[in-house]
Write a protein that holds these residues in place. Structure first.
Motif, PDB file in Angstrom:
ATOM      1  N   VAL A 141      36.161  38.848  26.408  1.00 55.13           N
ATOM      2  CA  VAL A 141      36.726  37.512  26.203  1.00 55.13           C
ATOM      3  C   VAL A 141      37.933  37.574  25.273  1.00 55.13           C
ATOM      4  O   VAL A 141      37.904  38.215  24.228  1.00 55.13           O
ATOM      5  N   ASN A 142      39.003  36.893  25.668  1.00 57.46           N
ATOM      6  CA  ASN A 142      40.180  36.739  24.821  1.00 57.46           C
ATOM      7  C   ASN A 142      40.271  35.266  24.438  1.00 57.46           C
ATOM      8  O   ASN A 142      40.870  34.455  25.144  1.00 57.46           O
ATOM      9  N   LYS A 143      39.624  34.896  23.325  1.00 56.48           N
ATOM     10  CA  LYS A 143      39.563  33.489  22.922  1.00 56.48           C
ATOM     11  C   LYS A 143      40.958  32.937  22.629  1.00 56.48           C
ATOM     12  O   LYS A 143      41.240  31.769  22.899  1.00 56.48           O
ATOM     13  N   THR A 144      41.821  33.777  22.090  1.00 61.51           N
ATOM     14  CA  THR A 144      43.176  33.328  21.777  1.00 61.51           C
ATOM     15  C   THR A 144      43.887  32.846  23.035  1.00 61.51           C
ATOM     16  O   THR A 144      44.553  31.804  23.028  1.00 61.51           O
ATOM     17  N   ALA A 145      43.725  33.597  24.131  1.00 62.27           N
ATOM     18  CA  ALA A 145      44.363  33.218  25.386  1.00 62.27           C
ATOM     19  C   ALA A 145      43.739  31.948  25.969  1.00 62.27           C
ATOM     20  O   ALA A 145      44.447  31.099  26.541  1.00 62.27           O
TER      21      ALA A 145
END
Length: 218
Positions: A141-145
């Motif tokens: 998971v890339n929460k920033t994206a």
């Protein structure tokens, strides 16, 4: 009002999925003959990928990992989801924010496969204007994206948005995008994790969250 541009985490923030996750994890372990003495262990993986627990705890990989994930997802969607519920007062808060003209968006590590049934079961199918989620059970998971996707959809400066979540991943995702952040302590994380996260605001209940969002904080 703090802002009309709001980004929500789901598990541990909007919906309490503890029971659903623990029962699905237990089912998968039992079906795979995996010895586990703490079915709450999976809670530590909320905000990442819940399936990672099978890798870290049992070293599963390949088809065996796929089978464990499939069993987990099957039980979650058919039985566990019945144990998932909105946090007290959350439904009313979401309705009030919608009526006030807020844009409500979602940035969640949960995959679309289980997210939309979870929304339907809790009367949220028409609540959110934009949903940034994942599309499989194993991708990191890339929460920033995900947060950036919500900001781009709303078309406003990041500084005027707020990210709301219960894990350090949520707060970091907001901070890395220069949004305001609200850490909630009623979710999955230890309270200290939230207090140490550097969130702009801290809410210990849905009522406190409402006061922050609608009470004129600047």
């Amino acid at each position: 009002m703090l802002t009309k541009s709001i980004i929500w985490d789901i598990d541990g923030t909007v919906i309490d999925t503890r029971g659903a996750m623990a029962s699905a994890y237990r089912y998968a372990c039992e079906q795979m003959n995996l010895k586990e003495d703490n079915y709450k262990r999976i809670f530590a993986y909320v905000g990442q990928k819940s399936s990672k627990v099978f890798v870290d705890q049992f070293g599963l990989a390949g088809e065996t990992l796929d089978r464990a994930i499939e069993l987990y997802n099957h039980y979650f969607l058919t039985e566990g989801i019945k144990d998932a519920a909105l946090y007290p007062g959350m439904g009313d808060l979401l309705r009030e924010l919608k009526q006030a003209g807020c844009q409500l968006t979602v940035a969640t590590a949960r995959s679309d496969r289980s997210l939309y049934p979870l929304f339907e079961a809790n009367g949220l199918s028409d609540t959110f204007d934009h949903i940034a989620c994942t599309y499989d059970s194993k991708t990191k998971v890339n929460k920033t994206a995900l947060v950036r996707s919500c900001i781009d959809f709303m078309g406003v400066p990041a500084e005027s948005c707020v990210m709301i979540g219960d894990r350090i991943f949520d707060i970091d995702g907001g901070k890395q995008n220069n949004t305001m952040t609200i850490g909630v302590t009623f979710g999955f994380a230890d309270v200290q994790e939230v207090l140490d996260s550097g969130a702009t605001y801290i809410a210990h209940s849905t009522e406190e969250l409402k006061q922050i969002l609608m009470g004129g904080h600047q």
